[in-house]
Design a protein around this motif. Sequence first.
Motif, PDB file in Angstrom:
ATOM      1  N   GLN A 185       0.830  -1.210   0.000  1.00  0.00           N
ATOM      2  CA  GLN A 185       0.000   0.000   0.000  1.00  0.00           C
ATOM      3  C   GLN A 185       0.862   1.256   0.000  1.00  0.00           C
ATOM      4  OE1 GLN A 185      -2.467  -0.616   3.437  1.00  0.00           O
ATOM      5  NE2 GLN A 185      -4.044  -1.705   2.279  1.00  0.00           N
ATOM      6  N   GLU A 228       1.577   6.549  -7.011  1.00  0.00           N
ATOM      7  CA  GLU A 228       0.532   7.509  -7.399  1.00  0.00           C
ATOM      8  C   GLU A 228       1.047   8.944  -7.274  1.00  0.00           C
ATOM      9  OE1 GLU A 228      -2.711   8.992  -8.982  1.00  0.00           O
ATOM     10  OE2 GLU A 228      -2.309   6.856  -8.838  1.00  0.00           O
ATOM     11  N   ARG A 234       2.243   1.690  -3.497  1.00  0.00           N
ATOM     12  CA  ARG A 234       1.208   2.172  -4.411  1.00  0.00           C
ATOM     13  C   ARG A 234       0.952   3.658  -4.219  1.00  0.00           C
ATOM     14  NH1 ARG A 234      -2.983  -2.903  -4.006  1.00  0.00           N
ATOM     15  NH2 ARG A 234      -1.920  -4.210  -5.542  1.00  0.00           N
TER      16      ARG A 234
END
Length: 83
Positions: free
Chosen positions: A33, A40, A36
């Motif tokens: 997470q 982003e 990610r």
Amino acid sequence: MATSTIVWIIVIVIVVVLLLAALGWALQRRRLQQRRAEAEQIRAETVAESRQVRQREAIADEIDPTSETVDEAEYSPGRHRTT
């Protein structure tokens, strides 16, 4: 050793192994997470920088429409362009 003691030892070992596996899985998910979210953020920064570059190119073309833009295929960092 009594049979019940051996059974309890086996049960405890299984529980410890399962807890360690669950902890490893949770840590792996957390890292994924975080990666990610970082990806982003990098994508968003890249989009913003790309917009800025296009705006700068448009301004430069307005100022001097005869100027050349550097072709990405001809440009590599650390190498000077020769004409």
